[in-house]
Design an enzyme around this catalytic site. Structure first.
Site, mmCIF file in Angstrom:
data_model
loop_
_atom_site.group_PDB
_atom_site.id
_atom_site.type_symbol
_atom_site.label_atom_id
_atom_site.label_comp_id
_atom_site.label_asym_id
_atom_site.label_seq_id
_atom_site.Cartn_x
_atom_site.Cartn_y
_atom_site.Cartn_z
ATOM 1 C CE LYS A 68 -4.267 -1.966 2.090
ATOM 2 N NZ LYS A 68 -5.207 -2.030 2.932
ATOM 3 C CB THR A 167 4.515 1.253 20.755
ATOM 4 O OG1 THR A 167 4.582 -0.035 20.612
ATOM 5 C CG2 THR A 167 5.934 1.935 20.789
HETATM 6 P P1 NDP Z 1 -0.039 -2.583 11.085
HETATM 7 O O1 NDP Z 1 1.120 -3.759 11.292
HETATM 8 O O2 NDP Z 1 0.279 -1.406 10.702
HETATM 9 O O3 NDP Z 1 -0.335 -2.023 12.820
HETATM 10 C C1 NDP Z 1 -0.335 -2.963 13.862
HETATM 11 C C2 NDP Z 1 -1.000 -2.476 15.041
HETATM 12 O O4 NDP Z 1 -1.250 -3.293 15.960
HETATM 13 C C3 NDP Z 1 0.004 -1.607 15.830
HETATM 14 O O5 NDP Z 1 -0.816 -0.532 16.270
HETATM 15 C C4 NDP Z 1 0.664 -2.476 16.748
HETATM 16 O O6 NDP Z 1 1.038 -1.892 18.085
HETATM 17 C C5 NDP Z 1 -0.608 -3.295 16.980
HETATM 18 N N1 NDP Z 1 -0.380 -4.673 17.672
HETATM 19 C C6 NDP Z 1 0.138 -5.555 17.014
HETATM 20 N N2 NDP Z 1 0.413 -6.655 17.942
HETATM 21 C C7 NDP Z 1 -0.037 -6.157 19.187
HETATM 22 C C8 NDP Z 1 0.001 -7.057 20.458
HETATM 23 N N3 NDP Z 1 0.193 -8.251 20.432
HETATM 24 N N4 NDP Z 1 -0.471 -6.446 21.371
HETATM 25 C C9 NDP Z 1 -0.790 -5.044 21.132
HETATM 26 N N5 NDP Z 1 -1.072 -4.317 19.942
HETATM 27 C C10 NDP Z 1 -0.571 -5.004 19.037
HETATM 28 O O7 NDP Z 1 -1.196 -3.119 10.712
HETATM 29 P P2 NDP Z 1 -2.601 -2.651 10.325
HETATM 30 O O8 NDP Z 1 -2.976 -1.116 10.913
HETATM 31 O O9 NDP Z 1 -2.370 -2.473 8.506
HETATM 32 O O10 NDP Z 1 -3.808 -3.568 10.379
HETATM 33 C C11 NDP Z 1 -4.336 -3.751 11.467
HETATM 34 C C12 NDP Z 1 -5.569 -4.925 11.585
HETATM 35 O O11 NDP Z 1 -6.831 -4.138 10.775
HETATM 36 C C13 NDP Z 1 -5.161 -6.055 10.869
HETATM 37 O O12 NDP Z 1 -5.721 -7.014 11.603
HETATM 38 C C14 NDP Z 1 -5.971 -5.963 9.598
HETATM 39 O O13 NDP Z 1 -6.486 -7.414 9.153
HETATM 40 C C15 NDP Z 1 -7.058 -5.175 9.954
HETATM 41 N N6 NDP Z 1 -7.680 -4.390 8.583
HETATM 42 C C16 NDP Z 1 -8.815 -4.656 8.354
HETATM 43 C C17 NDP Z 1 -9.574 -4.221 7.248
HETATM 44 C C18 NDP Z 1 -10.765 -4.610 6.592
HETATM 45 O O14 NDP Z 1 -11.197 -4.394 5.663
HETATM 46 N N7 NDP Z 1 -11.733 -5.242 7.662
HETATM 47 C C19 NDP Z 1 -8.760 -3.444 6.281
HETATM 48 C C20 NDP Z 1 -7.402 -2.954 6.776
HETATM 49 C C21 NDP Z 1 -6.986 -3.486 7.898
HETATM 50 P P3 NDP Z 1 2.562 -1.280 17.980
HETATM 51 O O15 NDP Z 1 2.545 0.007 17.335
HETATM 52 O O16 NDP Z 1 2.986 -1.475 19.538
HETATM 53 O O17 NDP Z 1 3.516 -2.449 17.412
#
Ligand code: NDP
Length: 290
Positions: A68, A167
């Site tokens: 993206k 974070t």
């Molecule tokens: P990113 O990898 O960009 O961000 C992940 C986020 O999740 C960060 O804020 C991260 O926190 C947090 N995170 C990950 N693991 C943990 C954990 N164990 N505990 C707490 N926080 C955690 O992912 P995206 O933003 O691209 O996607 C997020 C979700 O949204 C995904 O599940 C994706 O499938 C879903 N999604 C759904 C869509 C739909 O059409 N339904 C469209 C787009 C996304 P930190 O910064 O601390 O690492």
């Protein structure tokens, strides 16, 4: 004549987009072919795939993980970006700018990027009947998905926005970047917290983390409450939704967001509106289960 579309990603075999768009094509009475397109995970390969597709007469493409941001750069250097793509810093929908094509610009140079993810969420929340105007909203997560929904939420008239993240520094950076990218966002005060420190009463809490993939559960404070809880993930039992359902909240997973963003892409490409509620019902009954 058949209109060709693709979704580009890595991995891509799991993508539901072909089923969704094939149904949209049938609903709109259009002859379309929508296929998954695997691409090696580097920018040069992505650009080569996109150029070959649009040179070959392709009408539009969706972009998914991990491309993206690469798609954003690609369009920024060519036909341009919608405001939502600019603010999100990411593109999920590629189309051709018809005005540029009419001037004789090549398809590749007319490549234009949009981002329909955030508006897909807003449209789903509206279909659920959850009030957005004047709502106190909290987003948990500060990654790409959270970034993409902030502007559409503010445009939908929410009253307050809070962003919590594991974070917390990433949430603070996100708010700084979004406030610089958009005057509409800059006019809002967005509070940030560490996820475990988020407490109080909200109308809507949205889980925009990818924690559901790991099997872990979010550390949620006892004093955190909401009327409506939304998880962007779908396709499995979600502890986040179970937590708030047990406290009396209405809940939804992100299946409707997935269909909603796809419908907006389809409408950008074809100019044909989709009956999303009907499409969702059909997809739930036949192609794949929620
Ligand atoms: P990113 O990898 O960009 O961000 C992940 C986020 O999740 C960060 O804020 C991260 O926190 C947090 N995170 C990950 N693991 C943990 C954990 N164990 N505990 C707490 N926080 C955690 O992912 P995206 O933003 O691209 O996607 C997020 C979700 O949204 C995904 O599940 C994706 O499938 C879903 N999604 C759904 C869509 C739909 O059409 N339904 C469209 C787009 C996304 P930190 O910064 O601390 O690492």
């Amino acid at each position: 004549m058949t209109q060709h579309f693709i979704v580009i990603g890595n991995p891509i075999a799991h993508s539901k987009s072909p089923e969704i768009h094939t149904l949209f094509g049938a609903q709109a009475g259009l002859d379309i072919c929508y296929q998954r397109q695997y691409c090696p995970d580097d920018a040069a390969s992505f650009t080569a795939v996109v150029e070959a597709f649009f040179h070959g007469g392709g009408m539009g493409a969706n972009v998914t993980v991990p491309f993206k941001q690469v798609a954003y750069e690609c369009c920024a250097a060519r036909g341009g970006l919608s405001e939502h793509a600019k603010v999100a810093g990411a593109v999920n929908t590629l189309l051709l700018d018809k005005a540029l094509l009419a001037k004789g610009v090549s398809p590749v140079e007319a490549l234009y990027g949009d981002n329909t993810d955030g508006q897909g969420l807003i449209n789903h929340i509206k279909r659920l009947g959850w009030p957005l105007n004047g709502a106190r909203v909290a987003i948990i997560g500060a990654g790409g998905a959270a970034r993409g929904v902030v502007l559409p939420l503010i445009e939908a008239g929410i009253e307050t926005l809070t962003i919590a993240n594991r974070t917390v520094s990433k949430a603070e950076i996100l708010v700084d970047e979004l406030s610089t990218a958009s005057e509409k966002i800059n006019q809002h005060t967005i509070q940030t917290y560490a996820t475990a420190a988020l407490s109080g009463d909200f109308d809507i809490i949205i889980n925009a983390t990818s924690i559901g993939l790991s099997g872990e559960t979010l550390p949620l404070a006892d004093a955190l409450n909401c009327q409506y809880a939304y998880d962007m993930m779908y396709g499995r039992e979600l502890p986040f939704l179970q937590h708030f359902a047990a406290r009396g909240a209405q809940t939804s997973n992100g299946y409707g967001m997935l269909i909603g963003q796809a419908a907006l892409s389809f409408e950008r490409w074809t100019g044909r509106a989709i009956d999303v509620a009907q499409a969702t019902e059909t997809l739930q009954a036949h192609s794949f289960k929620n």
